[in-house]
Design an enzyme around this catalytic site. Structure first.
Site, PDB file in Angstrom:
ATOM      1  N   GLU A   1       0.882  -1.176   0.000  1.00  0.00           N
ATOM      2  CA  GLU A   1       0.000   0.000   0.000  1.00  0.00           C
ATOM      3  C   GLU A   1       0.914   1.218   0.000  1.00  0.00           C
ATOM      4  O   GLU A   1       1.439   1.606   1.042  1.00  0.00           O
ATOM      5  CB  GLU A   1      -0.906  -0.009   1.242  1.00  0.00           C
TER       6      GLU A   1
ATOM      7  N   CYS B   1      -2.167   9.398   2.541  1.00  0.00           N
ATOM      8  CA  CYS B   1      -1.724   8.814   1.255  1.00  0.00           C
ATOM      9  C   CYS B   1      -2.656   9.212   0.109  1.00  0.00           C
ATOM     10  O   CYS B   1      -2.216   9.340  -1.020  1.00  0.00           O
ATOM     11  CB  CYS B   1      -1.654   7.298   1.368  1.00  0.00           C
TER      12      CYS B   1
HETATM   13  P1  NAD Z   1       8.096   4.793   5.006  1.00  0.00           P
HETATM   14  O1  NAD Z   1       8.101   3.985   3.772  1.00  0.00           O
HETATM   15  O2  NAD Z   1       9.246   5.684   5.270  1.00  0.00           O
HETATM   16  O3  NAD Z   1       7.968   3.852   6.316  1.00  0.00           O
HETATM   17  C1  NAD Z   1       6.961   2.881   6.468  1.00  0.00           C
HETATM   18  C2  NAD Z   1       7.456   1.778   7.390  1.00  0.00           C
HETATM   19  O4  NAD Z   1       8.583   1.144   6.793  1.00  0.00           O
HETATM   20  C3  NAD Z   1       7.890   2.229   8.778  1.00  0.00           C
HETATM   21  O5  NAD Z   1       7.455   1.290   9.734  1.00  0.00           O
HETATM   22  C4  NAD Z   1       9.408   2.237   8.681  1.00  0.00           C
HETATM   23  O6  NAD Z   1      10.059   1.959   9.897  1.00  0.00           O
HETATM   24  C5  NAD Z   1       9.680   1.133   7.683  1.00  0.00           C
HETATM   25  N1  NAD Z   1      10.906   1.358   6.900  1.00  0.00           N
HETATM   26  C6  NAD Z   1      11.453   2.557   6.549  1.00  0.00           C
HETATM   27  N2  NAD Z   1      12.564   2.367   5.800  1.00  0.00           N
HETATM   28  C7  NAD Z   1      12.720   1.026   5.678  1.00  0.00           C
HETATM   29  C8  NAD Z   1      13.673   0.211   5.018  1.00  0.00           C
HETATM   30  N3  NAD Z   1      14.703   0.721   4.347  1.00  0.00           N
HETATM   31  N4  NAD Z   1      13.518  -1.129   5.085  1.00  0.00           N
HETATM   32  C9  NAD Z   1      12.485  -1.676   5.755  1.00  0.00           C
HETATM   33  N5  NAD Z   1      11.550  -0.947   6.408  1.00  0.00           N
HETATM   34  C10 NAD Z   1      11.660   0.386   6.378  1.00  0.00           C
HETATM   35  O7  NAD Z   1       6.718   5.592   4.985  1.00  0.00           O
HETATM   36  P2  NAD Z   1       6.163   6.660   6.010  1.00  0.00           P
HETATM   37  O8  NAD Z   1       6.999   7.905   5.962  1.00  0.00           O
HETATM   38  O9  NAD Z   1       5.946   6.026   7.327  1.00  0.00           O
HETATM   39  O10 NAD Z   1       4.716   6.968   5.367  1.00  0.00           O
HETATM   40  C11 NAD Z   1       4.546   7.845   4.299  1.00  0.00           C
HETATM   41  C12 NAD Z   1       4.378   7.121   2.985  1.00  0.00           C
HETATM   42  O11 NAD Z   1       3.439   6.082   3.117  1.00  0.00           O
HETATM   43  C13 NAD Z   1       3.826   8.030   1.892  1.00  0.00           C
HETATM   44  O12 NAD Z   1       4.439   7.724   0.667  1.00  0.00           O
HETATM   45  C14 NAD Z   1       2.347   7.679   1.851  1.00  0.00           C
HETATM   46  O13 NAD Z   1       1.705   7.989   0.647  1.00  0.00           O
HETATM   47  C15 NAD Z   1       2.409   6.207   2.118  1.00  0.00           C
HETATM   48  N6  NAD Z   1       1.160   5.729   2.680  1.00  0.00           N
HETATM   49  C16 NAD Z   1       0.379   4.895   1.926  1.00  0.00           C
HETATM   50  C17 NAD Z   1      -0.838   4.457   2.424  1.00  0.00           C
HETATM   51  C18 NAD Z   1      -1.744   3.544   1.637  1.00  0.00           C
HETATM   52  O14 NAD Z   1      -2.691   3.010   2.226  1.00  0.00           O
HETATM   53  N7  NAD Z   1      -1.521   3.349   0.354  1.00  0.00           N
HETATM   54  C19 NAD Z   1      -1.252   4.864   3.686  1.00  0.00           C
HETATM   55  C20 NAD Z   1      -0.422   5.702   4.420  1.00  0.00           C
HETATM   56  C21 NAD Z   1       0.788   6.124   3.913  1.00  0.00           C
END
Ligand code: NAD
Length: 470
Positions: A216, A250
């Protein structure tokens, strides 16, 4: 193949692995009981603590927490409870006549041991939402919530430890390194919500064990407004959707693409509605949130600086305060194509306005970018609406509204390519955490046995007849 037994979470994973069949064989009534337990925890026991945690982490107004976190999860649970009996019963399908003497059905069985990695913007909703689907489908689950919202993550760990034994559902808190270690394990399914860049890391890790994934993700969700739209109503809905959770959603309208002839009217209406929602000083408003971390505040501030440098026009807002991580609701027009605001997903309270001369140009602009999670259309013209729908691709679309398609449990939610892989919510969430096992049962003599070797001339004729008639 990596050595997953060296992961610090191997022991926990093994416990869940052993327990998966006991959990997966739970009856419909037993699964309902667990969903009820979770509902009671969110709706009653921990409701106030959830509000407090989100106030601390995101400055989230209580009403927003109630609507976008508590109500969202309770809605997921109620919908699952109402429909679970249909989802888990065997789905009988037709059997071709050539297979006479047998019957066929689909058995939705749990995938097994699942990993849920969640983001910070709706920490409870985006963790417990997928968890509801995973539990409904009969899986064991390890959850890795976001480190950006420590109060929410701590509380989620407490709630889960209170309700479940760790061989059923467990929370592991931590930063990237923790995710990396978890991703070494051979999960049966990984449900990740976050950015497209990290989505790629997750998919790569999943490929090591060929784990299935639901990704997602995010990206730039456009809003198209043509000149037939009710501009005042469009402005009202877009101002609400864009500045909800300070734009950290998002499916937030990332930018507006509007017919040149109605741009001024739209901006005037936006100013009016912002005034109505947040008064003259949004900073003092109880209805307006804050940016999650200093890092994200700096990222958004640099986008504003970049826009200023490129002589963009600040129609509304632009004020920031680093101490309180406040960014005023901001609307910017006349941006040069190379502006950062038109390149990266904004994920904050800044709305760029881009004008178009023809609908074809607007559609071409949208299609020049990766496929979005959401595409919004404001129009009263059926032909224009269909033209946009038929000539673009997106995870979901709201017509004459924003964001709300997310809330209908009967619709699949998810992106396409850069904005995501797989769907969630309602039955689609249940499906994501299930393996559709195909079962064919032979009852009597099967005619296919007539075709077993040795392949005589008679059998050759029979094969030809089968091809022709069955
Ligand atoms: P992110 O991708 O930075 O982090 C998400 C999760 O992944 C966190 O738990 C983080 O600790 C983990 N993570 C970060 N880097 C990682 C890595 N290198 N390897 C493994 N895990 C890692 O996202 P965010 O800043 O928490 O959220 C914002 C993003 O999420 C935006 O792009 C937004 O559009 C998207 N989002 C999508 C939805 C959806 O339902 N489609 C919902 C909410 C947010």
């Amino acid at each position: 193949m990596n050595d997953f037994s060296s992961s610090p979470y191997y022991e926990l994973f093994s416990k869940q692995s052993i327990n998966q069949y006991a959990v997966g064989n739970r009856t419909y009534k037993e699964r309902l009981k667990i969903l009820n337990k979770l509902q009671q925890a969110i709706e009653v026991t921990y409701r106030t603590q959830i509000q407090v945690a989100l106030q601390k982490d995101l400055g989230k107004p209580v009403v927003e927490t109630e609507l976008t976190e508590i109500y969202a999860i309770i809605g997921d649970i109620k919908f699952a409870k109402q429909n679970l009996h249909k989802w888990i019963r065997k789905q009988t399908v037709d059997t071709p006549i050539a297979m006479l003497g047998s019957s066929s059905y689909i058995k939705y069985e749990p995938k097994g041991v699942c990993l849920i990695i969640s983001p910070w913007n709706f920490p409870f909703n985006l963790t417990f939402g997928p968890l509801v689907s995973a539990i409904a489908a009969g899986n064991t689950v390890i959850i890795k919530p976001s480190e950006m919202t420590p109060n929410a993550s701590e509380l989620m760990a407490k709630i889960i430890a209170d309700l479940f034994s760790e061989d059923e559902v467990a929370v592991i808190q931590g930063e990237v390194e923790v995710s990396t270690q978890l991703l070494k394990l051979p999960f049966n399914h990984i449900f990740f919500t976050g950015s497209p860049n990290v989505g790629k890391v997750v998919m790569k890790a999943a490929s090591e064990h060929l784990a299935s994934v639901t990704l997602e993700l995010g990206g730039k969700s456009p809003t198209l407004i043509d000149k037939t739209a009710n501009i005042d109503k469009a402005a009202k809905k877009i101002m609400w959707a864009k500045f909800l959770n300070c734009g950290q959603i998002c499916v937030s309208p990332d930018y507006v693409l509007i017919d040149e002839s109605v741009k001024t009217q739209f901006i005037d209406a936006c100013k009016k509605w912002l005034q109505t929602f947040y008064n003259d000083n949004p900073k003092a408003s109880d209805s307006y949130g804050r940016i999650v971390t200093d890092k994200h505040f700096e990222r958004l501030s640099s986008h504003l600086e970049n826009a200023k440098k490129l002589d963009a026009k600040f129609e509304v807002g632009g004020e920031t305060d680093s101490d309180s991580k406040y960014i005023e609701p901001t609307i910017i027009s006349d941006l040069k194509p190379e502006a950062q605001l038109l390149e990266d997903e904004i994920f904050g309270p800044i709305l760029p306005i881009v004008t178009y001369e023809s609908l074809d140009m607007a559609i071409a602009y949208v299609n020049s970018k990766p496929r979005p999670l959401a595409l919004y259309i404001y129009s009263k013209n059926k032909a224009n609406i269909n033209k946009i729908l038929n000539n673009s691709r997106a995870g979901g679309t709201c017509i004459n509204n924003s964001v709300l398609h997310y809330t209908n449990h009967n619709l699949p939610f998810g992106g396409v390519n850069n904005s995501g892989i797989g769907k969630s919510h309602g039955f689609y969430g249940f499906q994501a955490f299930s393996n559709a096992r195909s079962v064919m049962k032979q009852h009597t003599f099967g005619v296919t046995e007539l075709l077993f070797p040795p392949y005589t001339g008679f059998k050759e004729k029979l094969a030809q007849l089968t091809i022709k008639w069955f």
